[in-house]
Design a protein around this motif. Structure first.
Motif, PDB file in Angstrom:
ATOM      1  N   GLU A  37       0.813  -1.219   0.000  1.00 53.77           N
ATOM      2  CA  GLU A  37       0.000   0.000   0.000  1.00 53.77           C
ATOM      3  C   GLU A  37       0.846   1.269   0.000  1.00 53.77           C
ATOM      4  N   GLN A  38       2.075   1.164   0.481  1.00 52.16           N
ATOM      5  CA  GLN A  38       2.919   2.353   0.551  1.00 52.16           C
ATOM      6  C   GLN A  38       3.579   2.689  -0.780  1.00 52.16           C
ATOM      7  N   VAL A  39       3.351   1.860  -1.797  1.00 52.34           N
ATOM      8  CA  VAL A  39       3.961   2.054  -3.110  1.00 52.34           C
ATOM      9  C   VAL A  39       2.864   2.116  -4.169  1.00 52.34           C
ATOM     10  N   GLU A  40       2.996   3.037  -5.108  1.00 55.26           N
ATOM     11  CA  GLU A  40       2.056   3.142  -6.224  1.00 55.26           C
ATOM     12  C   GLU A  40       2.680   2.486  -7.456  1.00 55.26           C
ATOM     13  N   VAL A  41       1.854   1.766  -8.212  1.00 61.02           N
ATOM     14  CA  VAL A  41       2.323   1.050  -9.400  1.00 61.02           C
ATOM     15  C   VAL A  41       1.515   1.501 -10.613  1.00 61.02           C
ATOM     16  N   SER A  42       2.204   1.870 -11.686  1.00 58.34           N
ATOM     17  CA  SER A  42       1.516   2.202 -12.935  1.00 58.34           C
ATOM     18  C   SER A  42       2.080   1.347 -14.065  1.00 58.34           C
ATOM     19  N   LEU A  43       1.201   0.915 -14.946  1.00 57.60           N
ATOM     20  CA  LEU A  43       1.573   0.089 -16.099  1.00 57.60           C
ATOM     21  C   LEU A  43       1.296   0.868 -17.372  1.00 57.60           C
ATOM     22  N   HIS A  44       2.267   0.872 -18.285  1.00 53.92           N
ATOM     23  CA  HIS A  44       2.186   1.684 -19.501  1.00 53.92           C
ATOM     24  C   HIS A  44       2.313   0.792 -20.740  1.00 53.92           C
ATOM     25  N   PRO A  45       1.209   0.174 -21.151  1.00 63.11           N
ATOM     26  CA  PRO A  45       1.239  -0.693 -22.330  1.00 63.11           C
ATOM     27  C   PRO A  45       1.153   0.121 -23.618  1.00 63.11           C
ATOM     28  N   PRO A  46       1.363  -0.524 -24.767  1.00 64.63           N
ATOM     29  CA  PRO A  46       1.130   0.171 -26.051  1.00 64.63           C
ATOM     30  C   PRO A  46      -0.333   0.603 -26.169  1.00 64.63           C
ATOM     31  N   PHE A  47      -0.590   1.575 -27.024  1.00 66.24           N
ATOM     32  CA  PHE A  47      -1.936   2.111 -27.186  1.00 66.24           C
ATOM     33  C   PHE A  47      -2.973   1.024 -27.449  1.00 66.24           C
ATOM     34  N   VAL A  48      -2.637   0.049 -28.309  1.00 63.71           N
ATOM     35  CA  VAL A  48      -3.627  -0.953 -28.703  1.00 63.71           C
ATOM     36  C   VAL A  48      -3.999  -1.887 -27.549  1.00 63.71           C
ATOM     37  N   ASP A  49      -3.228  -1.867 -26.475  1.00 65.42           N
ATOM     38  CA  ASP A  49      -3.505  -2.724 -25.320  1.00 65.42           C
ATOM     39  C   ASP A  49      -4.262  -2.004 -24.214  1.00 65.42           C
ATOM     40  N   LEU A  50      -4.424  -0.709 -24.316  1.00 62.00           N
ATOM     41  CA  LEU A  50      -4.945   0.070 -23.192  1.00 62.00           C
ATOM     42  C   LEU A  50      -6.344  -0.362 -22.767  1.00 62.00           C
ATOM     43  N   ARG A  51      -7.227  -0.526 -23.742  1.00 62.64           N
ATOM     44  CA  ARG A  51      -8.609  -0.886 -23.404  1.00 62.64           C
ATOM     45  C   ARG A  51      -8.668  -2.260 -22.730  1.00 62.64           C
ATOM     46  N   SER A  52      -7.877  -3.197 -23.223  1.00 65.00           N
ATOM     47  CA  SER A  52      -7.866  -4.532 -22.625  1.00 65.00           C
ATOM     48  C   SER A  52      -7.339  -4.485 -21.197  1.00 65.00           C
ATOM     49  N   CYS A  53      -6.269  -3.731 -20.988  1.00 64.04           N
ATOM     50  CA  CYS A  53      -5.711  -3.606 -19.636  1.00 64.04           C
ATOM     51  C   CYS A  53      -6.683  -2.892 -18.706  1.00 64.04           C
ATOM     52  N   GLN A  54      -7.341  -1.867 -19.221  1.00 65.66           N
ATOM     53  CA  GLN A  54      -8.318  -1.151 -18.405  1.00 65.66           C
ATOM     54  C   GLN A  54      -9.432  -2.089 -17.962  1.00 65.66           C
ATOM     55  N   THR A  55      -9.902  -2.930 -18.880  1.00 67.88           N
ATOM     56  CA  THR A  55     -10.992  -3.850 -18.572  1.00 67.88           C
ATOM     57  C   THR A  55     -10.597  -4.844 -17.491  1.00 67.88           C
ATOM     58  N   VAL A  56      -9.404  -5.432 -17.606  1.00 71.20           N
ATOM     59  CA  VAL A  56      -8.997  -6.424 -16.617  1.00 71.20           C
ATOM     60  C   VAL A  56      -8.681  -5.770 -15.275  1.00 71.20           C
ATOM     61  N   ILE A  57      -8.114  -4.575 -15.275  1.00 77.13           N
ATOM     62  CA  ILE A  57      -7.846  -3.854 -14.026  1.00 77.13           C
ATOM     63  C   ILE A  57      -9.148  -3.561 -13.289  1.00 77.13           C
ATOM     64  N   ASP A  58     -10.179  -3.110 -14.046  1.00 83.15           N
ATOM     65  CA  ASP A  58     -11.473  -2.804 -13.437  1.00 83.15           C
ATOM     66  C   ASP A  58     -12.198  -4.071 -12.987  1.00 83.15           C
ATOM     67  N   ALA A  59     -12.220  -5.083 -13.859  1.00 76.76           N
ATOM     68  CA  ALA A  59     -12.977  -6.298 -13.556  1.00 76.76           C
ATOM     69  C   ALA A  59     -12.402  -7.054 -12.370  1.00 76.76           C
ATOM     70  N   ASP A  60     -11.077  -7.125 -12.311  1.00 82.89           N
ATOM     71  CA  ASP A  60     -10.412  -7.875 -11.235  1.00 82.89           C
ATOM     72  C   ASP A  60     -10.031  -6.997 -10.049  1.00 82.89           C
ATOM     73  N   ARG A  61     -10.371  -5.713 -10.138  1.00 84.77           N
ATOM     74  CA  ARG A  61     -10.087  -4.751  -9.064  1.00 84.77           C
ATOM     75  C   ARG A  61      -8.606  -4.766  -8.688  1.00 84.77           C
ATOM     76  N   LEU A  62      -7.773  -4.700  -9.711  1.00 78.69           N
ATOM     77  CA  LEU A  62      -6.337  -4.704  -9.486  1.00 78.69           C
ATOM     78  C   LEU A  62      -5.897  -3.337  -8.967  1.00 78.69           C
ATOM     79  N   GLU A  63      -4.814  -3.329  -8.216  1.00 84.15           N
ATOM     80  CA  GLU A  63      -4.357  -2.103  -7.560  1.00 84.15           C
ATOM     81  C   GLU A  63      -3.397  -1.287  -8.429  1.00 84.15           C
ATOM     82  N   PHE A  64      -3.398  -1.539  -9.724  1.00 86.76           N
ATOM     83  CA  PHE A  64      -2.503  -0.808 -10.608  1.00 86.76           C
ATOM     84  C   PHE A  64      -3.178   0.446 -11.132  1.00 86.76           C
ATOM     85  N   LYS A  65      -2.356   1.453 -11.466  1.00 82.96           N
ATOM     86  CA  LYS A  65      -2.836   2.596 -12.220  1.00 82.96           C
ATOM     87  C   LYS A  65      -2.466   2.372 -13.683  1.00 82.96           C
ATOM     88  N   LEU A  66      -3.364   2.734 -14.568  1.00 84.83           N
ATOM     89  CA  LEU A  66      -3.104   2.583 -15.993  1.00 84.83           C
ATOM     90  C   LEU A  66      -2.360   3.806 -16.510  1.00 84.83           C
TER      91      LEU A  66
END
Length: 277
Positions: A37-66
């Protein structure tokens, strides 16, 4: 001043959208074994992957920032092949890298272009990660501090004081990116401290709150020593971010650095109290 470390994974031009989903899930599994919790994590995929990553982050309630790797400085227009900050904001992107050394070297981005992009990101209520760093020739000529200062002053020229307060800067010596070489912790600290002083010169009083990442062949073996430096507030990770085990170990290194820094601060405060008695 306490600053939450930010560990950002820059995937560059790697992974299709199916591979990107798998990496998000594998990384979540690796990090689930620990509390970070004391560390923030952001993932920076290629543009074509953004929507897919956003969906899985939201659906699985992952603690990453897109995050995204780049953007155009205009909201819309006849700019074939470009993506605007406004479009990224609609995908719940939190951070956008601007001025990465590869963009500067391979695509001719100047400080003026980077400044326009940083302003566009901030105007879209996202946080720009503004990259600066010297080449090997500039370092060997003793111009590292001069180069980084010039890049910062030019690249941050269009940000308001309020936008400075959420800014992230990434110091990435060009000679250390993807080469397996990295700056010694003392050298990285010196340059990040220089960057912080320049930021404070530009906007008096905000330098202590701006997070400054180090980027350049960051790996588990060197992460904790780098992240323990007082002016290094995280890492912009390239190749190692494509391996969920390695990237999770870097996040853990950031957490351990936080714990060590907190313990040292508490010990120092206790010593002061003892001396006052």
């Amino acid at each position: 001043m306490s600053r939450t470390p930010l560990i950002s994974g820059n995937w560059k031009m790697h992974l299709n959208h199916l591979e990107a989903i798998q990496l998000c899930q594998k990384l979540s599994y690796e990090l689930a074994r620990h509390r970070y919790e004391q560390v923030e994590v952001s993932l920076h995929p290629p543009f074509v992957d953004l929507r897919s990553c956003q969906t899985v982050i939201d659906a699985d309630r992952l603690e990453f920032k897109l995050g995204a790797q780049n953007c155009h400085d205009q909201n819309q227009g006849a700019f074939t092949g470009e993506v605007s900050a406004a479009m990224l904001a609609k995908l719940d992107v939190s951070y956008v890298i601007v001025g990465h050394s590869e963009r500067r070297a391979l695509f001719g981005e100047t400080d003026e272009i980077v400044a326009a992009k940083a302003a566009a990101v901030a105007e879209a209520d996202m946080t720009p990660i503004v990259c600066v760093g010297e080449t090997l020739e500039e370092r060997e000529a003793g111009r590292a501090a001069e180069v980084v200062s010039t890049q910062l002053r030019g690249s941050l020229a269009k940000l308001s004081r309020a936008q400075f307060e959420t800014l992230v800067v990434a110091y990435e010596p060009v000679w250390a990116i993807g080469t397996g070489r990295n700056a010694e912790p003392r050298d990285a600290q010196e340059m990040c401290a220089t960057a912080r002083q320049v930021i404070d010169d530009i906007r008096r009083g905000v330098g202590s709150g701006v997070r400054i990442q180090y980027g350049g062949s960051v790996k588990p073996v060197n992460a904790q020593e780098l992240l323990a430096q007082p002016d290094i507030d995280g890492a912009l990770v390239g190749g190692a971010s494509l391996d969920p085990v390695q990237f999770a170990r870097i996040v853990q290194a950031a957490l351990q650095a936080c714990i060590s820094i907190k313990a040292a601060r508490q010990a120092k405060n206790q010593d002061r109290k003892n001396q006052d008695r």
